[in-house]
Design an enzyme around this catalytic site. Sequence first.
Site, mmCIF file in Angstrom:
data_model
loop_
_atom_site.group_PDB
_atom_site.id
_atom_site.type_symbol
_atom_site.label_atom_id
_atom_site.label_comp_id
_atom_site.label_asym_id
_atom_site.label_seq_id
_atom_site.Cartn_x
_atom_site.Cartn_y
_atom_site.Cartn_z
ATOM 1 N N SER A 1 -59.901 24.905 57.467
ATOM 2 C CA SER A 1 -58.681 25.659 57.754
ATOM 3 C C SER A 1 -58.044 25.174 59.043
ATOM 4 C CB SER A 1 -58.998 27.150 57.868
ATOM 5 O OG SER A 1 -57.877 27.813 58.420
ATOM 6 N N MET B 1 -62.172 37.203 50.436
ATOM 7 C CA MET B 1 -62.119 37.188 51.896
ATOM 8 C C MET B 1 -63.424 37.765 52.442
ATOM 9 S SD MET B 1 -59.308 35.789 52.810
ATOM 10 C CE MET B 1 -59.652 36.001 54.559
ATOM 11 N N MET C 1 -50.843 34.732 53.074
ATOM 12 C CA MET C 1 -51.071 36.111 53.523
ATOM 13 C C MET C 1 -49.706 36.685 53.884
ATOM 14 S SD MET C 1 -54.502 35.234 55.633
ATOM 15 C CE MET C 1 -54.063 33.516 55.545
ATOM 16 N N HIS D 1 -56.989 23.532 54.074
ATOM 17 C CA HIS D 1 -56.624 24.945 53.881
ATOM 18 C C HIS D 1 -55.547 25.325 54.903
ATOM 19 C CE1 HIS D 1 -57.643 29.098 52.578
ATOM 20 N NE2 HIS D 1 -57.428 29.446 53.845
ATOM 21 N N ASP E 1 -63.731 32.749 52.394
ATOM 22 C CA ASP E 1 -62.901 32.427 53.555
ATOM 23 C C ASP E 1 -63.100 33.486 54.619
ATOM 24 O OD1 ASP E 1 -60.910 31.657 55.313
ATOM 25 O OD2 ASP E 1 -59.239 32.108 53.968
ATOM 26 N N MET F 1 -49.047 33.067 57.266
ATOM 27 C CA MET F 1 -49.064 34.500 57.624
ATOM 28 C C MET F 1 -47.674 34.915 58.089
ATOM 29 S SD MET F 1 -52.569 34.755 59.815
ATOM 30 C CE MET F 1 -54.060 33.885 59.335
ATOM 31 N N HIS G 1 -52.997 29.296 51.429
ATOM 32 C CA HIS G 1 -53.456 30.681 51.350
ATOM 33 C C HIS G 1 -52.342 31.548 51.919
ATOM 34 C CE1 HIS G 1 -56.527 33.837 53.042
ATOM 35 N NE2 HIS G 1 -55.791 34.329 52.069
ATOM 36 N N ASP H 1 -53.164 28.368 56.230
ATOM 37 C CA ASP H 1 -52.998 29.826 56.241
ATOM 38 C C ASP H 1 -51.568 30.197 56.605
ATOM 39 O OD1 ASP H 1 -55.716 30.880 55.708
ATOM 40 O OD2 ASP H 1 -56.207 29.678 57.462
HETATM 41 C C1 DX5 Z 1 -58.191 34.170 58.143
HETATM 42 C C2 DX5 Z 1 -57.882 32.900 57.406
HETATM 43 C C3 DX5 Z 1 -58.964 31.917 57.438
HETATM 44 C C4 DX5 Z 1 -59.371 31.454 58.821
HETATM 45 C C5 DX5 Z 1 -60.850 31.347 58.791
HETATM 46 O O1 DX5 Z 1 -57.390 35.191 57.706
HETATM 47 O O2 DX5 Z 1 -57.576 33.153 56.059
HETATM 48 O O3 DX5 Z 1 -58.678 30.789 56.618
HETATM 49 O O4 DX5 Z 1 -58.818 30.242 59.219
HETATM 50 O O5 DX5 Z 1 -61.292 31.040 60.057
HETATM 51 P P1 DX5 Z 1 -62.848 31.048 60.435
HETATM 52 O O6 DX5 Z 1 -63.485 30.036 59.538
HETATM 53 O O7 DX5 Z 1 -62.844 30.663 61.862
HETATM 54 O O8 DX5 Z 1 -63.339 32.434 60.184
HETATM 55 ZN ZN ZN Z 2 -57.426 31.376 54.713
#
Ligand code: DX5
Ligand code: ZN
Length: 229
Positions: free
Chosen positions: A8, A136, A67, A32, A174, A36, A65, A34
């Site tokens: 990620s 998650m 969110m 990956h 994740d 948001m 991903h 993210d």
């Molecule tokens: C959190 C993200 C993850 C995040 C995970 O909401 O969806 O992808 O990057 O980070 P680590 O591996 O540090 O928990």
């Molecule tokens: Zn993620």
Amino acid sequence: MAVQISPSILSADFARLAEEAAAVESAADWLHVDVMDNHFVPNLTLGLPVVESLLRHAKLPVDCHLMIEDPDRHAPPFAEAGAGSVTVHAEAVKAPVRTLRAIRAAGARSGLAVNPGTAIESYDDLLPEIDMLLLMTVEPGFGGQKFLDLVMPKLRRARSMVAKRGGSVWLQVDGGVSAETIERCAEAGADVFVAGSAVYGADDPAKAVRALREQAETATAHAAWAAGR
Ligand code: DX5
Ligand code: ZN
């Protein structure tokens, strides 16, 4: 399906994304990303324009991903832009069949994500529309959080649910996935592993990916769910 690792970039240096993507390309399967929106989760990262730029530089397929609120409207453009996989949250999507089909129609793998407190049983009938189920293992929004062991029973149930349908749906975990937790995830049924801080917090991110893969492969080889694969 073999173990896959999806680092990620949330834990990477956002001002050097192309270099950070290149740092894992010899070792990882996916990148990956993210997305948001500060509404679905209390954090803001990046959107479609940055993903489009990253797609021009990254050699690995991009695993988006989302969110975000209103993924029904915003998810298909990520697939149209060339993401290899686009995952929407069950808690946000209003018309999952239409949206997952739109993602596939645009040429990406379709993903459905569930938060730690969301049950998976009501999504059983949707599995034919899903290429990857993302469980998650932290509340979404931030990297570096502590892995939630309470998701483990759900992960086992997800693996048997998927197995009943022929086993073609990938199971991604994740949040808090690291050298300490990846083996129990693999043993419980995960086959795609997202890791942010465990990869980008390491001195050598590619080496960290290879080490995680080795641990996951060894644990999978001993896992009851994977017997005969
Ligand atoms: C959190 C993200 C993850 C995040 C995970 O909401 O969806 O992808 O990057 O980070 P680590 O591996 O540090 O928990
Ligand atoms: Zn993620």
